[in-house]
Write a protein that holds these residues in place. Sequence first.
Motif, PDB file in Angstrom:
ATOM      1  N   VAL A  47      56.860 -16.554 -40.630  1.00  0.00           N
ATOM      2  CA  VAL A  47      56.260 -16.742 -41.794  1.00  0.00           C
ATOM      3  C   VAL A  47      54.691 -16.881 -41.466  1.00  0.00           C
ATOM      4  O   VAL A  47      53.726 -16.289 -42.066  1.00  0.00           O
ATOM      5  N   ALA A  48      54.276 -17.845 -40.654  1.00  0.00           N
ATOM      6  CA  ALA A  48      52.630 -17.931 -40.084  1.00  0.00           C
ATOM      7  C   ALA A  48      52.832 -18.982 -38.899  1.00  0.00           C
ATOM      8  O   ALA A  48      53.724 -19.669 -38.515  1.00  0.00           O
ATOM      9  N   SER A  49      51.558 -18.531 -38.258  1.00  0.00           N
ATOM     10  CA  SER A  49      51.489 -19.379 -37.073  1.00  0.00           C
ATOM     11  C   SER A  49      50.030 -19.776 -36.868  1.00  0.00           C
ATOM     12  O   SER A  49      49.086 -19.257 -37.578  1.00  0.00           O
ATOM     13  N   ILE A  50      49.827 -20.856 -36.036  1.00  0.00           N
ATOM     14  CA  ILE A  50      48.388 -21.368 -35.961  1.00  0.00           C
ATOM     15  C   ILE A  50      48.510 -21.653 -34.500  1.00  0.00           C
ATOM     16  O   ILE A  50      49.135 -22.378 -33.988  1.00  0.00           O
ATOM     17  N   ASN A  51      47.143 -21.642 -33.929  1.00  0.00           N
ATOM     18  CA  ASN A  51      46.809 -22.010 -32.637  1.00  0.00           C
ATOM     19  C   ASN A  51      46.523 -23.462 -32.333  1.00  0.00           C
ATOM     20  O   ASN A  51      46.513 -23.999 -33.489  1.00  0.00           O
ATOM     21  N   PRO A  52      46.267 -23.904 -31.189  1.00  0.00           N
ATOM     22  CA  PRO A  52      46.500 -25.362 -31.121  1.00  0.00           C
ATOM     23  C   PRO A  52      45.162 -25.986 -31.763  1.00  0.00           C
ATOM     24  O   PRO A  52      45.146 -27.073 -32.201  1.00  0.00           O
ATOM     25  N   THR A  53      44.033 -25.189 -31.797  1.00  0.00           N
ATOM     26  CA  THR A  53      42.697 -26.019 -32.337  1.00  0.00           C
ATOM     27  C   THR A  53      42.777 -25.771 -33.901  1.00  0.00           C
ATOM     28  O   THR A  53      41.950 -26.185 -34.665  1.00  0.00           O
ATOM     29  N   GLY A  54      43.835 -24.941 -34.562  1.00  0.00           N
ATOM     30  CA  GLY A  54      43.575 -24.600 -36.034  1.00  0.00           C
ATOM     31  C   GLY A  54      42.660 -23.634 -36.442  1.00  0.00           C
ATOM     32  O   GLY A  54      42.488 -23.498 -37.562  1.00  0.00           O
ATOM     33  N   VAL A  55      42.238 -22.854 -35.645  1.00  0.00           N
ATOM     34  CA  VAL A  55      41.159 -21.926 -35.875  1.00  0.00           C
ATOM     35  C   VAL A  55      41.798 -20.605 -36.312  1.00  0.00           C
ATOM     36  O   VAL A  55      41.166 -19.883 -37.264  1.00  0.00           O
ATOM     37  N   ASN A  56      42.521 -20.154 -35.516  1.00  0.00           N
ATOM     38  CA  ASN A  56      43.343 -18.890 -35.755  1.00  0.00           C
ATOM     39  C   ASN A  56      44.730 -18.850 -36.279  1.00  0.00           C
ATOM     40  O   ASN A  56      45.656 -19.657 -35.779  1.00  0.00           O
ATOM     41  N   MET A  57      45.036 -18.314 -37.377  1.00  0.00           N
ATOM     42  CA  MET A  57      46.281 -18.361 -38.211  1.00  0.00           C
ATOM     43  C   MET A  57      46.812 -17.113 -38.134  1.00  0.00           C
ATOM     44  O   MET A  57      45.765 -15.835 -38.370  1.00  0.00           O
ATOM     45  N   VAL A  58      47.772 -16.743 -38.200  1.00  0.00           N
ATOM     46  CA  VAL A  58      48.591 -15.172 -38.506  1.00  0.00           C
ATOM     47  C   VAL A  58      49.546 -15.430 -39.623  1.00  0.00           C
ATOM     48  O   VAL A  58      50.310 -16.693 -39.591  1.00  0.00           O
ATOM     49  N   TYR A  59      49.509 -14.581 -40.461  1.00  0.00           N
ATOM     50  CA  TYR A  59      50.578 -14.797 -41.406  1.00  0.00           C
ATOM     51  C   TYR A  59      51.523 -13.431 -41.675  1.00  0.00           C
ATOM     52  O   TYR A  59      50.906 -12.288 -41.394  1.00  0.00           O
ATOM     53  N   THR A  60      52.643 -13.400 -42.126  1.00  0.00           N
ATOM     54  CA  THR A  60      53.541 -12.140 -42.565  1.00  0.00           C
ATOM     55  C   THR A  60      52.982 -11.831 -43.643  1.00  0.00           C
ATOM     56  O   THR A  60      52.398 -12.385 -44.686  1.00  0.00           O
ATOM     57  N   ASP A  61      52.966 -10.541 -43.902  1.00  0.00           N
ATOM     58  CA  ASP A  61      52.340  -9.638 -45.003  1.00  0.00           C
ATOM     59  C   ASP A  61      52.784 -10.266 -46.286  1.00  0.00           C
ATOM     60  O   ASP A  61      52.031 -10.545 -47.578  1.00  0.00           O
ATOM     61  N   SER A  62      54.160 -10.670 -46.552  1.00  0.00           N
ATOM     62  CA  SER A  62      54.518 -11.134 -47.842  1.00  0.00           C
ATOM     63  C   SER A  62      54.166 -12.458 -48.477  1.00  0.00           C
ATOM     64  O   SER A  62      54.243 -12.912 -49.693  1.00  0.00           O
ATOM     65  N   VAL A  63      53.373 -13.256 -47.496  1.00  0.00           N
ATOM     66  CA  VAL A  63      52.944 -14.355 -47.979  1.00  0.00           C
ATOM     67  C   VAL A  63      51.458 -14.748 -47.560  1.00  0.00           C
ATOM     68  O   VAL A  63      50.694 -15.577 -48.398  1.00  0.00           O
ATOM     69  N   LYS A  64      50.642 -13.506 -47.398  1.00  0.00           N
ATOM     70  CA  LYS A  64      49.218 -13.476 -47.299  1.00  0.00           C
ATOM     71  C   LYS A  64      48.708 -13.567 -48.703  1.00  0.00           C
ATOM     72  O   LYS A  64      49.141 -13.311 -49.365  1.00  0.00           O
ATOM     73  N   ASP A  65      47.572 -14.553 -48.650  1.00  0.00           N
ATOM     74  CA  ASP A  65      47.097 -15.110 -49.915  1.00  0.00           C
ATOM     75  C   ASP A  65      47.551 -15.819 -50.866  1.00  0.00           C
ATOM     76  O   ASP A  65      47.051 -16.083 -51.873  1.00  0.00           O
TER      77      ASP A  65
END
Length: 123
Positions: A47-65
Amino acid sequence: VQLQASGGGLVQAGGSLRLSCTASERSFNTYGMAWFRQAPGKEREFVASINPTGVNMVYTDSVKDRFTISRDNAKNTLYLQMNSLNAEDTAVHYCARSKTQLAGRRGTEYEYWGQGTLVTVSS
């Protein structure tokens, strides 16, 4: 390491929920974190992930926005804010802690998993 997920429930289509995941370890702030989900009869998906500092996030297309992943390292807690929910979001949602600081899309990158929290969206 224990991950305790919460916040799931029944919501109408178009509604919102916020999931939380609290980790038992003090080194929470050095690991990537993610949310995955598994719908009935389907395989687990990223679904989504986040790096340790919370700066970089990644989302699967179906949940973006619609979804936002965040973390509060002072509270050892990971969040997933879910807006504009639809029936396709119905699933057990799992939080996971990465083996490293990286936060990728593959389940094999994650070492610890929460027990899952069920999100049900009624249409």
